[in-house]
Design a protein around this motif. Sequence first.
Motif, PDB file in Angstrom:
ATOM      1  N   LEU A 239       0.831  -1.204   0.000  1.00  0.00           N
ATOM      2  CA  LEU A 239       0.000   0.000   0.000  1.00  0.00           C
ATOM      3  C   LEU A 239       0.865   1.253   0.000  1.00  0.00           C
ATOM      4  O   LEU A 239       0.624   2.195  -0.767  1.00  0.00           O
ATOM      5  N   VAL A 240       1.878   1.274   0.850  1.00  0.00           N
ATOM      6  CA  VAL A 240       2.775   2.427   0.932  1.00  0.00           C
ATOM      7  C   VAL A 240       3.535   2.612  -0.378  1.00  0.00           C
ATOM      8  O   VAL A 240       3.680   3.736  -0.881  1.00  0.00           O
ATOM      9  N   MET A 241       4.015   1.496  -0.937  1.00  0.00           N
ATOM     10  CA  MET A 241       4.751   1.562  -2.197  1.00  0.00           C
ATOM     11  C   MET A 241       3.853   2.073  -3.324  1.00  0.00           C
ATOM     12  O   MET A 241       4.265   2.914  -4.130  1.00  0.00           O
ATOM     13  N   THR A 242       2.625   1.595  -3.374  1.00  0.00           N
ATOM     14  CA  THR A 242       1.690   2.047  -4.402  1.00  0.00           C
ATOM     15  C   THR A 242       1.386   3.532  -4.244  1.00  0.00           C
ATOM     16  O   THR A 242       1.348   4.286  -5.224  1.00  0.00           O
ATOM     17  N   ALA A 243       1.154   3.956  -3.006  1.00  0.00           N
ATOM     18  CA  ALA A 243       0.863   5.376  -2.744  1.00  0.00           C
ATOM     19  C   ALA A 243       2.028   6.269  -3.155  1.00  0.00           C
ATOM     20  O   ALA A 243       1.823   7.378  -3.659  1.00  0.00           O
ATOM     21  N   SER A 244       3.243   5.774  -2.963  1.00  0.00           N
ATOM     22  CA  SER A 244       4.421   6.575  -3.327  1.00  0.00           C
ATOM     23  C   SER A 244       4.564   6.734  -4.839  1.00  0.00           C
ATOM     24  O   SER A 244       5.308   7.603  -5.305  1.00  0.00           O
ATOM     25  N   LEU A 245       3.852   5.904  -5.608  1.00  0.00           N
ATOM     26  CA  LEU A 245       3.909   5.979  -7.071  1.00  0.00           C
ATOM     27  C   LEU A 245       2.836   6.908  -7.643  1.00  0.00           C
ATOM     28  O   LEU A 245       2.703   7.019  -8.856  1.00  0.00           O
ATOM     29  N   MET A 246       2.060   7.547  -6.765  1.00  0.00           N
ATOM     30  CA  MET A 246       1.003   8.454  -7.247  1.00  0.00           C
ATOM     31  C   MET A 246       1.599   9.532  -8.145  1.00  0.00           C
ATOM     32  O   MET A 246       2.579  10.180  -7.769  1.00  0.00           O
ATOM     33  N   PRO A 247       1.032   9.728  -9.340  1.00  0.00           N
ATOM     34  CA  PRO A 247       1.562  10.748 -10.256  1.00  0.00           C
ATOM     35  C   PRO A 247       1.093  12.143  -9.871  1.00  0.00           C
ATOM     36  O   PRO A 247       0.416  12.831 -10.617  1.00  0.00           O
ATOM     37  N   VAL A 248       1.431  12.533  -8.658  1.00  0.00           N
ATOM     38  CA  VAL A 248       1.017  13.844  -8.145  1.00  0.00           C
ATOM     39  C   VAL A 248       2.274  14.666  -7.887  1.00  0.00           C
ATOM     40  O   VAL A 248       3.077  14.339  -7.025  1.00  0.00           O
ATOM     41  N   GLU A 249       2.443  15.702  -8.677  1.00  0.00           N
ATOM     42  CA  GLU A 249       3.612  16.557  -8.514  1.00  0.00           C
ATOM     43  C   GLU A 249       3.378  17.630  -7.463  1.00  0.00           C
ATOM     44  O   GLU A 249       4.286  18.077  -6.800  1.00  0.00           O
ATOM     45  N   LEU A 262      -7.319  16.530   2.999  1.00  0.00           N
ATOM     46  CA  LEU A 262      -6.174  15.628   3.097  1.00  0.00           C
ATOM     47  C   LEU A 262      -6.385  14.569   4.184  1.00  0.00           C
ATOM     48  O   LEU A 262      -5.866  13.450   4.071  1.00  0.00           O
ATOM     49  N   GLY A 263      -7.131  14.912   5.233  1.00  0.00           N
ATOM     50  CA  GLY A 263      -7.434  13.930   6.262  1.00  0.00           C
ATOM     51  C   GLY A 263      -8.232  12.771   5.711  1.00  0.00           C
ATOM     52  O   GLY A 263      -7.974  11.606   6.029  1.00  0.00           O
ATOM     53  N   PHE A 264      -9.219  13.084   4.849  1.00  0.00           N
ATOM     54  CA  PHE A 264     -10.024  12.024   4.229  1.00  0.00           C
ATOM     55  C   PHE A 264      -9.193  11.234   3.214  1.00  0.00           C
ATOM     56  O   PHE A 264      -9.324  10.008   3.112  1.00  0.00           O
ATOM     57  N   ILE A 265      -8.325  11.928   2.484  1.00  0.00           N
ATOM     58  CA  ILE A 265      -7.485  11.244   1.504  1.00  0.00           C
ATOM     59  C   ILE A 265      -6.514  10.296   2.190  1.00  0.00           C
ATOM     60  O   ILE A 265      -6.235   9.201   1.699  1.00  0.00           O
ATOM     61  N   SER A 266      -6.006  10.693   3.370  1.00  0.00           N
ATOM     62  CA  SER A 266      -5.026   9.859   4.075  1.00  0.00           C
ATOM     63  C   SER A 266      -5.633   8.559   4.583  1.00  0.00           C
ATOM     64  O   SER A 266      -4.911   7.624   4.926  1.00  0.00           O
ATOM     65  N   ALA A 267      -6.976   8.483   4.644  1.00  0.00           N
ATOM     66  CA  ALA A 267      -7.627   7.233   5.039  1.00  0.00           C
ATOM     67  C   ALA A 267      -7.586   6.203   3.919  1.00  0.00           C
ATOM     68  O   ALA A 267      -7.775   5.010   4.159  1.00  0.00           O
ATOM     69  N   ILE A 268      -7.338   6.667   2.685  1.00  0.00           N
ATOM     70  CA  ILE A 268      -7.295   5.762   1.535  1.00  0.00           C
ATOM     71  C   ILE A 268      -5.859   5.580   1.052  1.00  0.00           C
ATOM     72  O   ILE A 268      -5.408   4.466   0.815  1.00  0.00           O
ATOM     73  N   PHE A 269      -5.150   6.687   0.895  1.00  0.00           N
ATOM     74  CA  PHE A 269      -3.744   6.636   0.515  1.00  0.00           C
ATOM     75  C   PHE A 269      -2.885   6.825   1.755  1.00  0.00           C
ATOM     76  O   PHE A 269      -3.314   7.435   2.728  1.00  0.00           O
ATOM     77  N   ASP A 270      -1.688   6.322   1.681  1.00  0.00           N
ATOM     78  CA  ASP A 270      -0.796   6.430   2.838  1.00  0.00           C
ATOM     79  C   ASP A 270      -0.444   7.890   3.102  1.00  0.00           C
ATOM     80  O   ASP A 270      -0.236   8.671   2.166  1.00  0.00           O
ATOM     81  N   ASN A 271      -0.379   8.262   4.386  1.00  0.00           N
ATOM     82  CA  ASN A 271      -0.162   9.675   4.722  1.00  0.00           C
ATOM     83  C   ASN A 271       1.304  10.099   4.628  1.00  0.00           C
ATOM     84  O   ASN A 271       1.601  11.288   4.671  1.00  0.00           O
ATOM     85  N   ILE A 272       2.224   9.148   4.494  1.00  0.00           N
ATOM     86  CA  ILE A 272       3.647   9.508   4.432  1.00  0.00           C
ATOM     87  C   ILE A 272       3.973  10.271   3.143  1.00  0.00           C
ATOM     88  O   ILE A 272       4.555  11.370   3.192  1.00  0.00           O
ATOM     89  N   LEU A 274       1.896  11.844   1.256  1.00  0.00           N
ATOM     90  CA  LEU A 274       1.121  13.080   1.313  1.00  0.00           C
ATOM     91  C   LEU A 274       1.852  14.143   2.131  1.00  0.00           C
ATOM     92  O   LEU A 274       1.905  15.317   1.754  1.00  0.00           O
ATOM     93  N   THR A 275       2.407  13.719   3.261  1.00  0.00           N
ATOM     94  CA  THR A 275       3.149  14.653   4.113  1.00  0.00           C
ATOM     95  C   THR A 275       4.384  15.188   3.394  1.00  0.00           C
ATOM     96  O   THR A 275       4.717  16.380   3.494  1.00  0.00           O
ATOM     97  N   LYS A 276       5.056  14.313   2.643  1.00  0.00           N
ATOM     98  CA  LYS A 276       6.227  14.752   1.867  1.00  0.00           C
ATOM     99  C   LYS A 276       5.847  15.837   0.871  1.00  0.00           C
ATOM    100  O   LYS A 276       6.549  16.850   0.728  1.00  0.00           O
ATOM    101  N   LEU A 277       4.740  15.626   0.157  1.00  0.00           N
ATOM    102  CA  LEU A 277       4.287  16.612  -0.816  1.00  0.00           C
ATOM    103  C   LEU A 277       3.958  17.945  -0.137  1.00  0.00           C
ATOM    104  O   LEU A 277       4.281  19.018  -0.663  1.00  0.00           O
ATOM    105  N   CYS A 278       3.332  17.883   1.027  1.00  0.00           N
ATOM    106  CA  CYS A 278       2.984  19.102   1.770  1.00  0.00           C
ATOM    107  C   CYS A 278       4.240  19.861   2.204  1.00  0.00           C
ATOM    108  O   CYS A 278       4.285  21.098   2.143  1.00  0.00           O
ATOM    109  N   LEU A 279       5.253  19.133   2.642  1.00  0.00           N
ATOM    110  CA  LEU A 279       6.499  19.772   3.068  1.00  0.00           C
ATOM    111  C   LEU A 279       7.186  20.460   1.890  1.00  0.00           C
ATOM    112  O   LEU A 279       7.733  21.553   2.024  1.00  0.00           O
ATOM    113  N   ASP A 280       7.159  19.792   0.727  1.00  0.00           N
ATOM    114  CA  ASP A 280       7.777  20.384  -0.470  1.00  0.00           C
ATOM    115  C   ASP A 280       7.016  21.625  -0.918  1.00  0.00           C
ATOM    116  O   ASP A 280       7.616  22.609  -1.348  1.00  0.00           O
TER     117      ASP A 280
END
Length: 349
Positions: A239-249, A262-272, A274-280
């Motif tokens: 699940l984490v590996m798949t989420a990390s492949l999301m084509p979201v720049e 993002l709270g609702f999205i993190s229930a489906i996709f891994d939040n790690i 997502l957090t990286k994208l937010c930090l960037d």
Amino acid sequence: TGLILTLTYKLLFIGDFSLGHHLAEEWRILLNLLGLLLGFSILSKHFEESHIPEKLSHYLPSDWRGSFLLLVLVFIMSSFLDNIAAAIIGGTIAHVLFKGKVHLAFLAAIVAASNAGGTGSVIGDTTTTLMWIGGISPLKVLPAYIGSFGAFAFLSFIAAFQQNKYQKIIKMDKQHLPIKGERVFVIFLILVLTVLANWRFDFPALGVWIAILLGALFFNMPWGEIKHSWQGTVFLMALVMTASLMPVEKLPAASWISTLSLGFISAIFDNIPLTKLCLDQGGYDWGILAYAVGYGGSMIWFGSSAGVALSNIFPEMRSTIKYLKHGWFIIPSYVIGFFLMLFILGWNP
């Protein structure tokens, strides 16, 4: 299957995708999850056989207050332990206290309590640790506890009453259950080294396995527990590996509305990731974001590593429909906690 299909598509049709390069970026997170889930399955067995849960039955009230206090214990533990450990320990105690009759609503509450307890602590959750490493002050993350307190206050009483109606705490015989010192020592060693490795190396799994291997030099280790947890471990890593492949720049522009989503999205996709994208991207109120991505995953059992870890003990959690049906209160609790933060603190990016 989803991971294999996604990788196949990436390798065949995305020209600049390199699996080796991607794994070089993700190996640390994947290895950490592998070590934590397998290691904490051994911790769970030690905790169960230490007779600590049976002893707790003499100090916890046998009515709904005992169930409520158990959730409080999980919340507190998660503030300084990894939320996986807090959920595993809480689930193990519940399994013993209720003789295996743990309501799915209470299991969902244990997951939510373990995630809520880590939202405002930079050593309590992987997402907040990522923020800390990314240069965010722990004081900026701390206000997330306002939201998590509000969410916990809403869900804990509902879950405690539901569990008490389903099965009360069963008092154990005091005389025949001496605390096993060697088990307690191994538990203590694992927990201490987990916190130290998380603080010093941002790699809590390292501390878990150093403690387990040191303990194995002197005591028998329940290695057989690993075979009971490998399926959930493989699932979460996929699940984490798949989420990390999301084509979201990049994510939508930072605002309280996008953070709520993002709270609702993190229930489906891994939040790690997502957090990286937010930090960037930047521009967030880090306390509100920490609450959203840290607690939001509680809404579905596979939305957080704590939920997947607990499902290794209670396989009935893996029915997403039943989890949503019995753990319905987590969704409104998330919304209540979010708007409580917004009302008290406002949006301060």
